[in-house]
Design a protein around this motif. Structure first.
Motif, PDB file in Angstrom:
ATOM      1  N   PRO A  45       9.087 -24.690 -36.969  1.00  0.00           N
ATOM      2  CA  PRO A  45      10.088 -24.498 -36.184  1.00  0.00           C
ATOM      3  C   PRO A  45      10.007 -22.700 -35.631  1.00  0.00           C
ATOM      4  O   PRO A  45       9.990 -22.658 -34.743  1.00  0.00           O
ATOM      5  CB  PRO A  45      11.185 -24.321 -36.606  1.00  0.00           C
ATOM      6  N   ALA A  46       9.031 -22.067 -36.953  1.00  0.00           N
ATOM      7  CA  ALA A  46       9.216 -19.924 -35.740  1.00  0.00           C
ATOM      8  C   ALA A  46       7.886 -20.562 -35.826  1.00  0.00           C
ATOM      9  O   ALA A  46       7.620 -19.535 -34.620  1.00  0.00           O
ATOM     10  CB  ALA A  46       9.077 -19.682 -37.473  1.00  0.00           C
ATOM     11  N   ALA A  47       6.575 -21.017 -35.980  1.00  0.00           N
ATOM     12  CA  ALA A  47       5.167 -21.214 -34.558  1.00  0.00           C
ATOM     13  C   ALA A  47       6.068 -22.183 -33.570  1.00  0.00           C
ATOM     14  O   ALA A  47       5.079 -21.108 -32.898  1.00  0.00           O
ATOM     15  CB  ALA A  47       4.175 -21.820 -36.352  1.00  0.00           C
ATOM     16  N   GLY A  48       6.701 -22.420 -33.731  1.00  0.00           N
ATOM     17  CA  GLY A  48       6.917 -23.569 -32.272  1.00  0.00           C
ATOM     18  C   GLY A  48       7.763 -22.855 -31.202  1.00  0.00           C
ATOM     19  O   GLY A  48       7.080 -22.077 -30.581  1.00  0.00           O
ATOM     20  N   PHE A  49       8.515 -21.458 -31.990  1.00  0.00           N
ATOM     21  CA  PHE A  49       9.202 -20.531 -31.150  1.00  0.00           C
ATOM     22  C   PHE A  49       8.313 -19.316 -30.308  1.00  0.00           C
ATOM     23  O   PHE A  49       7.921 -18.517 -30.010  1.00  0.00           O
ATOM     24  CB  PHE A  49      10.139 -19.779 -31.927  1.00  0.00           C
ATOM     25  N   THR A  50       7.502 -18.759 -31.262  1.00  0.00           N
ATOM     26  CA  THR A  50       6.379 -18.677 -31.684  1.00  0.00           C
ATOM     27  C   THR A  50       5.048 -18.419 -30.672  1.00  0.00           C
ATOM     28  O   THR A  50       4.953 -17.266 -29.626  1.00  0.00           O
ATOM     29  CB  THR A  50       5.234 -17.491 -33.054  1.00  0.00           C
ATOM     30  N   ALA A  51       4.874 -19.604 -30.846  1.00  0.00           N
ATOM     31  CA  ALA A  51       4.121 -20.451 -29.672  1.00  0.00           C
ATOM     32  C   ALA A  51       4.423 -20.112 -28.312  1.00  0.00           C
ATOM     33  O   ALA A  51       3.397 -19.949 -27.087  1.00  0.00           O
ATOM     34  CB  ALA A  51       3.092 -21.452 -30.270  1.00  0.00           C
ATOM     35  N   ASP A  52       5.823 -20.493 -28.751  1.00  0.00           N
ATOM     36  CA  ASP A  52       6.043 -20.762 -26.562  1.00  0.00           C
ATOM     37  C   ASP A  52       6.331 -19.586 -26.259  1.00  0.00           C
ATOM     38  O   ASP A  52       5.860 -18.834 -25.594  1.00  0.00           O
ATOM     39  CB  ASP A  52       7.518 -21.384 -27.002  1.00  0.00           C
ATOM     40  N   LEU A  53       7.011 -18.964 -27.225  1.00  0.00           N
ATOM     41  CA  LEU A  53       7.148 -17.093 -26.531  1.00  0.00           C
ATOM     42  C   LEU A  53       5.151 -16.057 -25.986  1.00  0.00           C
ATOM     43  O   LEU A  53       4.819 -15.358 -25.101  1.00  0.00           O
ATOM     44  CB  LEU A  53       7.390 -16.369 -27.710  1.00  0.00           C
ATOM     45  N   MET A  54       3.881 -17.394 -26.651  1.00  0.00           N
ATOM     46  CA  MET A  54       2.926 -16.273 -26.785  1.00  0.00           C
ATOM     47  C   MET A  54       2.223 -16.968 -25.841  1.00  0.00           C
ATOM     48  O   MET A  54       1.934 -16.198 -25.514  1.00  0.00           O
ATOM     49  CB  MET A  54       2.203 -16.294 -28.097  1.00  0.00           C
ATOM     50  N   ILE A  55       2.867 -18.241 -25.183  1.00  0.00           N
ATOM     51  CA  ILE A  55       1.998 -18.526 -24.218  1.00  0.00           C
ATOM     52  C   ILE A  55       2.839 -18.349 -22.620  1.00  0.00           C
ATOM     53  O   ILE A  55       2.621 -17.898 -21.530  1.00  0.00           O
ATOM     54  CB  ILE A  55       2.958 -20.281 -24.120  1.00  0.00           C
ATOM     55  N   SER A  56       4.940 -18.050 -22.629  1.00  0.00           N
ATOM     56  CA  SER A  56       5.383 -17.898 -21.618  1.00  0.00           C
ATOM     57  C   SER A  56       5.193 -16.269 -21.268  1.00  0.00           C
ATOM     58  O   SER A  56       5.311 -16.207 -20.167  1.00  0.00           O
ATOM     59  CB  SER A  56       6.799 -17.593 -22.589  1.00  0.00           C
ATOM     60  N   SER A  57       5.190 -15.155 -22.416  1.00  0.00           N
ATOM     61  CA  SER A  57       4.490 -13.531 -21.929  1.00  0.00           C
ATOM     62  C   SER A  57       3.332 -13.593 -20.874  1.00  0.00           C
ATOM     63  O   SER A  57       3.766 -12.765 -20.017  1.00  0.00           O
ATOM     64  CB  SER A  57       4.841 -13.272 -22.991  1.00  0.00           C
ATOM     65  N   PRO A  58       2.888 -14.332 -21.184  1.00  0.00           N
ATOM     66  CA  PRO A  58       1.476 -14.029 -20.440  1.00  0.00           C
ATOM     67  C   PRO A  58       1.539 -14.241 -18.843  1.00  0.00           C
ATOM     68  O   PRO A  58       1.240 -14.362 -18.147  1.00  0.00           O
ATOM     69  CB  PRO A  58       0.347 -14.592 -20.681  1.00  0.00           C
ATOM     70  N   VAL A  59       2.048 -15.846 -18.681  1.00  0.00           N
ATOM     71  CA  VAL A  59       2.539 -16.816 -17.684  1.00  0.00           C
ATOM     72  C   VAL A  59       3.002 -15.556 -17.056  1.00  0.00           C
ATOM     73  O   VAL A  59       3.292 -15.559 -15.480  1.00  0.00           O
ATOM     74  CB  VAL A  59       3.408 -18.190 -17.679  1.00  0.00           C
ATOM     75  N   PHE A  60       4.457 -15.170 -17.494  1.00  0.00           N
ATOM     76  CA  PHE A  60       5.294 -14.086 -17.175  1.00  0.00           C
ATOM     77  C   PHE A  60       4.670 -12.814 -16.652  1.00  0.00           C
ATOM     78  O   PHE A  60       5.000 -12.536 -15.321  1.00  0.00           O
ATOM     79  CB  PHE A  60       6.769 -13.215 -17.707  1.00  0.00           C
ATOM     80  N   TRP A  61       3.301 -12.204 -16.651  1.00  0.00           N
ATOM     81  CA  TRP A  61       2.382 -11.208 -16.667  1.00  0.00           C
ATOM     82  C   TRP A  61       1.734 -11.179 -15.295  1.00  0.00           C
ATOM     83  O   TRP A  61       1.610 -10.597 -14.537  1.00  0.00           O
ATOM     84  CB  TRP A  61       2.063 -10.342 -17.728  1.00  0.00           C
ATOM     85  N   VAL A  62       1.064 -12.738 -15.630  1.00  0.00           N
ATOM     86  CA  VAL A  62       0.507 -13.335 -14.456  1.00  0.00           C
ATOM     87  C   VAL A  62       1.318 -13.458 -12.644  1.00  0.00           C
ATOM     88  O   VAL A  62       1.008 -12.841 -11.617  1.00  0.00           O
ATOM     89  CB  VAL A  62      -0.147 -14.657 -14.865  1.00  0.00           C
ATOM     90  N   ALA A  63       2.658 -13.437 -13.241  1.00  0.00           N
ATOM     91  CA  ALA A  63       3.478 -13.940 -12.192  1.00  0.00           C
ATOM     92  C   ALA A  63       3.958 -12.264 -11.788  1.00  0.00           C
ATOM     93  O   ALA A  63       3.556 -12.118 -10.163  1.00  0.00           O
ATOM     94  CB  ALA A  63       4.792 -14.541 -12.555  1.00  0.00           C
ATOM     95  N   MET A  64       4.075 -11.281 -12.302  1.00  0.00           N
ATOM     96  CA  MET A  64       4.304 -10.122 -12.084  1.00  0.00           C
ATOM     97  C   MET A  64       3.595  -9.082 -11.504  1.00  0.00           C
ATOM     98  O   MET A  64       3.674  -8.620  -9.879  1.00  0.00           O
ATOM     99  CB  MET A  64       5.130  -9.687 -12.944  1.00  0.00           C
ATOM    100  N   PHE A  65       2.054  -9.209 -12.276  1.00  0.00           N
ATOM    101  CA  PHE A  65       0.618  -8.709 -10.929  1.00  0.00           C
ATOM    102  C   PHE A  65       0.266  -9.670  -9.752  1.00  0.00           C
ATOM    103  O   PHE A  65       0.188  -8.878  -8.841  1.00  0.00           O
ATOM    104  CB  PHE A  65      -0.210  -8.985 -12.097  1.00  0.00           C
ATOM    105  N   HIS A  66       0.960 -11.034  -9.909  1.00  0.00           N
ATOM    106  CA  HIS A  66       0.477 -11.995  -8.445  1.00  0.00           C
ATOM    107  C   HIS A  66       1.432 -11.155  -7.574  1.00  0.00           C
ATOM    108  O   HIS A  66       1.180 -11.178  -5.951  1.00  0.00           O
ATOM    109  CB  HIS A  66       0.331 -13.260  -8.788  1.00  0.00           C
ATOM    110  N   GLN A  67       2.671 -10.981  -8.026  1.00  0.00           N
ATOM    111  CA  GLN A  67       3.854 -10.648  -7.222  1.00  0.00           C
ATOM    112  C   GLN A  67       3.309  -8.913  -6.141  1.00  0.00           C
ATOM    113  O   GLN A  67       3.499  -8.485  -5.264  1.00  0.00           O
ATOM    114  CB  GLN A  67       5.291 -10.718  -7.501  1.00  0.00           C
ATOM    115  N   ARG A  68       3.225  -8.607  -7.483  1.00  0.00           N
ATOM    116  CA  ARG A  68       2.153  -6.811  -6.899  1.00  0.00           C
ATOM    117  C   ARG A  68       1.354  -6.541  -6.041  1.00  0.00           C
ATOM    118  O   ARG A  68       1.288  -6.024  -4.890  1.00  0.00           O
ATOM    119  CB  ARG A  68       2.579  -6.063  -8.412  1.00  0.00           C
ATOM    120  N   ARG A  69       0.436  -8.089  -6.521  1.00  0.00           N
ATOM    121  CA  ARG A  69      -0.889  -8.084  -5.044  1.00  0.00           C
ATOM    122  C   ARG A  69      -0.548  -8.262  -3.539  1.00  0.00           C
ATOM    123  O   ARG A  69      -0.768  -8.019  -3.159  1.00  0.00           O
ATOM    124  CB  ARG A  69      -1.617  -8.601  -5.210  1.00  0.00           C
ATOM    125  N   ARG A  70       0.563  -8.316  -4.371  1.00  0.00           N
ATOM    126  CA  ARG A  70       1.068  -9.019  -3.020  1.00  0.00           C
ATOM    127  C   ARG A  70       1.794  -8.108  -1.543  1.00  0.00           C
ATOM    128  O   ARG A  70       2.682  -8.617  -0.931  1.00  0.00           O
ATOM    129  CB  ARG A  70       2.096 -10.736  -2.774  1.00  0.00           C
TER     130      ARG A  70
END
Length: 103
Positions: A45-70
């Protein structure tokens, strides 16, 4: 209460709650980043939550940088820093607060 107030409240909650656990951990075990990281993967369970966060965070970053470029949205640097030092639970609502329309 408008949506900006909701986002702000969620950002504060998202900052306080994780730090309650972090402070409890470090005050009990001392500051050992290696031990802390090992505990992030201590069980499935801890690894699942950690993996979820490690995937979600870069997705959030990509979305923010994409919006900024626009030309939409604030500089993502603050929100990446919040994400890395506090967590996504603070950084995402803080970003939504910063980008929500003022009423």
């Amino acid at each position: 209460m408008n949506i900006r107030h909701v986002y702000l409240a969620l950002a504060v909650i998202g900052a306080v709650v994780p730090y309650i656990f972090f402070i409890e951990h470090f005050s009990t075990t001392g500051f050992s980043p290696g031990h802390f990281i090992a505990l992030l993967f201590a069980n499935s369970p801890a690894a699942g939550f950690t993996a979820d966060l490690m995937i979600s965070s870069p997705v959030f970053w990509v979305a923010m940088f994409h919006q900024r470029r626009r030309g939409k949205g604030p500089n993502p640097a603050l929100f990446v820093a919040l994400n890395l030092t506090i967590g996504l639970s603070c950084a995402m609502p803080a970003y939504l607060y910063a980008t929500a329309e003022r009423q």
